[in-house]
Write a protein that holds these residues in place. Structure first.
Motif, PDB file in Angstrom:
ATOM      1  N   LYS A  50      21.918  -9.127 -28.951  1.00 52.93           N
ATOM      2  CA  LYS A  50      23.139  -8.446 -28.708  1.00 52.93           C
ATOM      3  C   LYS A  50      22.711  -6.578 -29.102  1.00 52.93           C
ATOM      4  O   LYS A  50      22.094  -6.709 -30.099  1.00 52.93           O
ATOM      5  CB  LYS A  50      24.322  -8.759 -29.463  1.00 52.93           C
ATOM      6  CG  LYS A  50      25.087  -9.973 -29.341  1.00 52.93           C
ATOM      7  CD  LYS A  50      25.506 -10.884 -30.525  1.00 52.93           C
ATOM      8  CE  LYS A  50      25.705 -12.482 -30.183  1.00 52.93           C
ATOM      9  NZ  LYS A  50      25.890 -12.333 -31.447  1.00 52.93           N
ATOM     10  N   GLY A  51      23.179  -5.887 -27.936  1.00 56.50           N
ATOM     11  CA  GLY A  51      22.512  -4.894 -28.196  1.00 56.50           C
ATOM     12  C   GLY A  51      23.390  -3.622 -27.691  1.00 56.50           C
ATOM     13  O   GLY A  51      24.429  -3.903 -27.232  1.00 56.50           O
ATOM     14  N   ILE A  52      23.249  -2.311 -27.977  1.00 57.16           N
ATOM     15  CA  ILE A  52      23.849  -1.011 -27.498  1.00 57.16           C
ATOM     16  C   ILE A  52      22.977  -0.059 -27.376  1.00 57.16           C
ATOM     17  O   ILE A  52      21.764   0.018 -27.798  1.00 57.16           O
ATOM     18  CB  ILE A  52      25.076  -0.677 -28.139  1.00 57.16           C
ATOM     19  CG1 ILE A  52      25.802   0.396 -27.679  1.00 57.16           C
ATOM     20  CG2 ILE A  52      24.615  -0.013 -29.572  1.00 57.16           C
ATOM     21  CD1 ILE A  52      26.674  -0.372 -26.775  1.00 57.16           C
ATOM     22  N   GLU A  53      23.163   0.424 -26.218  1.00 56.29           N
ATOM     23  CA  GLU A  53      22.165   1.881 -26.082  1.00 56.29           C
ATOM     24  C   GLU A  53      23.224   2.821 -26.403  1.00 56.29           C
ATOM     25  O   GLU A  53      23.891   3.456 -25.561  1.00 56.29           O
ATOM     26  CB  GLU A  53      21.526   2.182 -24.430  1.00 56.29           C
ATOM     27  CG  GLU A  53      21.374   3.848 -24.807  1.00 56.29           C
ATOM     28  CD  GLU A  53      20.460   3.585 -23.805  1.00 56.29           C
ATOM     29  OE1 GLU A  53      20.174   3.155 -22.122  1.00 56.29           O
ATOM     30  OE2 GLU A  53      20.127   5.124 -23.312  1.00 56.29           O
ATOM     31  N   VAL A  54      22.992   3.310 -27.996  1.00 54.85           N
ATOM     32  CA  VAL A  54      24.524   4.360 -27.970  1.00 54.85           C
ATOM     33  C   VAL A  54      23.815   5.293 -28.019  1.00 54.85           C
ATOM     34  O   VAL A  54      22.782   5.817 -28.488  1.00 54.85           O
ATOM     35  CB  VAL A  54      24.732   3.792 -29.472  1.00 54.85           C
ATOM     36  CG1 VAL A  54      23.220   4.410 -30.998  1.00 54.85           C
ATOM     37  CG2 VAL A  54      25.898   4.549 -30.087  1.00 54.85           C
TER      38      VAL A  54
ATOM     39  N   ARG B 178      27.508  -5.807 -36.258  1.00 53.00           N
ATOM     40  CA  ARG B 178      27.475  -7.328 -35.470  1.00 53.00           C
ATOM     41  C   ARG B 178      26.065  -7.275 -34.356  1.00 53.00           C
ATOM     42  O   ARG B 178      26.507  -8.254 -34.244  1.00 53.00           O
ATOM     43  CB  ARG B 178      28.784  -7.096 -35.007  1.00 53.00           C
ATOM     44  CG  ARG B 178      29.977  -7.386 -35.977  1.00 53.00           C
ATOM     45  CD  ARG B 178      31.613  -7.331 -34.873  1.00 53.00           C
ATOM     46  NE  ARG B 178      31.345  -8.849 -34.358  1.00 53.00           N
ATOM     47  CZ  ARG B 178      31.671  -9.334 -33.074  1.00 53.00           C
ATOM     48  NH1 ARG B 178      33.053  -8.420 -32.898  1.00 53.00           N
ATOM     49  NH2 ARG B 178      32.129 -10.272 -32.506  1.00 53.00           N
ATOM     50  N   LEU B 179      25.748  -6.410 -34.080  1.00 55.58           N
ATOM     51  CA  LEU B 179      24.873  -6.628 -33.137  1.00 55.58           C
ATOM     52  C   LEU B 179      23.453  -6.879 -33.313  1.00 55.58           C
ATOM     53  O   LEU B 179      22.768  -6.712 -34.778  1.00 55.58           O
ATOM     54  CB  LEU B 179      24.414  -5.091 -32.317  1.00 55.58           C
ATOM     55  CG  LEU B 179      25.391  -4.441 -32.104  1.00 55.58           C
ATOM     56  CD1 LEU B 179      24.788  -2.778 -31.141  1.00 55.58           C
ATOM     57  CD2 LEU B 179      25.327  -5.175 -30.168  1.00 55.58           C
ATOM     58  N   ASP B 180      22.446  -7.583 -33.080  1.00 58.08           N
ATOM     59  CA  ASP B 180      20.638  -7.419 -33.454  1.00 58.08           C
ATOM     60  C   ASP B 180      20.194  -6.702 -33.213  1.00 58.08           C
ATOM     61  O   ASP B 180      18.930  -6.091 -34.066  1.00 58.08           O
ATOM     62  CB  ASP B 180      20.310  -8.748 -33.089  1.00 58.08           C
ATOM     63  CG  ASP B 180      21.221 -10.053 -32.070  1.00 58.08           C
ATOM     64  OD1 ASP B 180      21.400 -10.914 -33.807  1.00 58.08           O
ATOM     65  OD2 ASP B 180      21.396  -9.908 -31.115  1.00 58.08           O
TER      66      ASP B 180
END
Ligand code: DGT
Ligand code: CA
Ligand code: CA
Length: 580
Positions: free
Chosen positions: A417-421, A438-440
């Motif tokens: 779990k990720g995001i490109e923030v 909460r992300l990896d």
């Protein structure tokens, strides 16, 4: 090569141009012009229609004659009428129409009066004041032509192509050359082989049996627009897309020496020749020679390995041949064992339908497994990028739950779990810690305010790295090859800060980004920052882009240990957990 509608439209439109320059019946010209537009805008493939025996006459403006030509183009890629017209006027003549203020009538006059065939010749004629003497032209027109040709040639000359575009052309040309009778070997050399992110021109090398028509076939290749040189062992052409291609033919016994020579870089070649001289040897494109009484004796040259061995060196990979210390390293037996595609265990930056990707989480995971990867991080955009439906905390929370469910079903690959923030202007992130925790992993990126002053832009990145859940700095310099310059930062400070905070930098493998570039990769390695080599895929097919990143990483001397996502998932997880 299968014929597309665009190819048919191009043939018709060139026929119309040539007929017009030849002052043909305007109705005939218009019929071809209209047919070109109709085919170009047609929603169906003409090739498929032909293959299925559909009735082409039923298409608007198409009679039996044009329908016959369309079938001819589908079958042969061209048509006899165009070939005949190309013999009547020089192949390059239609280029002149690209200049503002130059229509078919003027092209006809320029060709008839001054034998002008190319834009370069037109420029020369204008510089010599020959244009104003032609009936219907004057000093004003000459001045206008001077400006137009200069602008056109200036745009064309310094142009470099993205490697990916050079590669596509090289692959089709090499396949074509290998099919020519008598050709034994055909390979790419030059910057393409050294995996540079851009190529100025293509350099190809062949060995062929005596009597092979390879040079003639090369200059006759369907995409050739202009032949610059055409000899028995050397030819140069410019393709329709403006790319220059140089071809050399050498005897088989010289193949290695020639491949080495034309692979370059020039700086590497010069340094290598100097080393050879110190040993009383001479290297050129035909082989390695030892000075003897009254001349030179050839000692080797069939393979590159044999040439390097002759000067006491191991084989040096093409990606390293830039005279950046590779000869010294080779001599001391400390050449890097360069990263390979099979070393990658995962991809830590991909998009899905939840933002601007084209595939589901499941489809991306399946594609990753097919690529031989063990893990894949989903990193869609964050809310600031509203245009691409960037995720807010609520939607990200839902995606997190969905990934948990996908992982329960999946076999053979793990979804992280990720995001490109988005990194905001003050270095804070576009989403709160309450959801990021909460992300990896958290991939951070700059997508706006590219023009901040160096100190401010650097500070922005340092503050972003300070955020407690930040993990990987994506496409660290923001460049788009041929489109956007990198933003101005002190990369060394950013790298040192990343190391202190236990963060990583990305080598984004998208062929337009390749960011970090080669020397920056070397810098990251020297500073002890692991590089994360990611595809930034927006569809399952885009995972293939990883190969472009591999080329760049190798140019940056990166080895398996220097790259974050060569780690097994078990070793990766503790690295992703921020402790500092
Ligand atoms: P590019 O085309 O600008 O992306 O870069 P390259 O490296 O492909 O350069 P190019 O096409 O001018 O020449 C291909 C190779 O041929 C080059 O890497 C080394 C060799 N070469 C060309 N000219 C010379 C020269 O004057 N001396 C030496 N030693 N090698 C040369
Ligand atoms: Ca080249
Ligand atoms: Ca060249």
């Amino acid at each position: 090569m299968p014929v597309h509608n665009a190819d048919i439209a191009a043939v018709f439109s060139e026929i119309a141009d040539r007929l017009e320059i030849e002052d043909a019946n305007p109705f005939r010209v218009r019929a071809y012009r209209n047919a070109a537009r109709m085919v170009g805008e047609l929603g169906r493939s003409v090739r498929t229609m032909v293959e299925q025996g559909a009735d082409l006459d039923a298409l608007p403006g198409i009679g039996p004659d044009l329908a016959g030509k369309m079938r001819e183009i589908v079958a042969t890629g061209s048509c006899a009428l165009l070939e005949r017209l190309r013999k009547e006027l020089p192949p390059t003549i239609t280029e002149l129409l690209a200049l503002p203020g130059i229509g078919p009538k003027r092209v006809r006059a320029l060709h008839h009066e001054l034998d002008v065939q190319t834009i370069e010749q037109l420029q020369q004629a204008a510089q010599q004041g020959c244009i104003r003497a032609i009936h219907g032209f004057g000093p004003k027109t000459e001045e206008q032509i001077l400006r137009a040709t200069a602008a056109h040639l200036n745009l064309k000359h310094p142009r470099r192509f993205r490697r990916v575009d050079g590669l596509a052309v090289a692959e089709s040309l090499l396949a074509f050359l290998r099919s020519v009778p008598g050709v034994v070997q055909a390979e790419a050399a030059g910057s393409l082989r050294r995996m540079r992110d851009t190529v100025g021109d293509l350099d190809l090398l062949v060995t062929a049996r005596p009597g092979s028509p390879v040079m003639d076939r090369f200059v006759g290749f369907e995409d050739v627009r202009r032949v610059l040189a055409h000899g028995a062992s050397k030819a140069s052409v410019v393709l329709r897309n403006g790319m220059q291609v140089d071809l050399r033919a050498v005897p088989g016994e010289s193949f290695g020496a020639a491949w080495l020579y034309f692979t370059g870089s020039k700086a590497h070649n010069i340094a290598l020749r100097r080393l050879a001289q110190e040993r009383g040897l001479k290297i050129n494109e035909y082989g390695v020679y030892r000075r003897v009484q009254g001349g030179a004796e050839r000692i080797t040259g069939e393979t590159e390995v044999s040439v390097y061995r002759a000067v006491g060196l191991p084989f040096i990979e093409p990606e390293l041949r830039e005279d950046r210390g590779e000869l010294e390293a080779a001599r001391q037996g400390r050449l890097p064992l360069l990263l390979q595609r099979t070393d990658l265990r995962g991809d830590l930056h991909v998009h899905t339908l939840d933002s601007d990707g084209h595939d589901t989480i499941e489809a991306m995971a399946a594609a990753a497994r097919e690529q031989g990867l063990d893990y894949l991080a989903i990193t869609d955009h964050s809310r600031r990028l509203a245009m691409v439906h960037g995720l807010d905390p609520v939607r990200l929370a839902k995606q997190i739950d969905r990934i948990d469910r996908v992982n329960e079903r999946l076999r053979g690959v793990t979804v992280l779990k990720g995001i490109e923030v988005d990194i905001l202007e003050d270095g804070t992130l576009d989403l709160p810690d309450s959801i990021l925790q909460r992300l990896d992993l958290v991939v951070g990126a700059v997508h706006h305010r590219f023009n901040l002053a160096r100190a401010k832009q650097t500070e922005r990145l340092l503050r972003a790295i300070d955020q407690r859940h930040f993990t990987i700095l994506a496409h660290p310099t923001g460049r788009l090859i041929g489109e956007r310059e990198p933003y101005d930062i002190d990369l060394l400070r950013v790298l040192r800060h990343a190391r202190q905070r236990g963060c990583f930098v990305e080598l984004n493998a998208h062929p337009a980004r390749l960011d970090l570039d080669d020397t920056a990769c070397q810098m990251a390695k020297a500073e002890g920052v692991l590089v994360s080599l990611n595809s930034d895929a927006h569809s399952a097919l885009d995972l293939d882009d990883l190969q472009h990143g591999i080329g760049q990483a190798r140019r940056g001397w990166l080895e398996k240990a220097d790259v974050l996502n060569t780690r097994t998932l078990g070793l990766l997880r503790p690295l992703l957990a921020r402790t500092m």
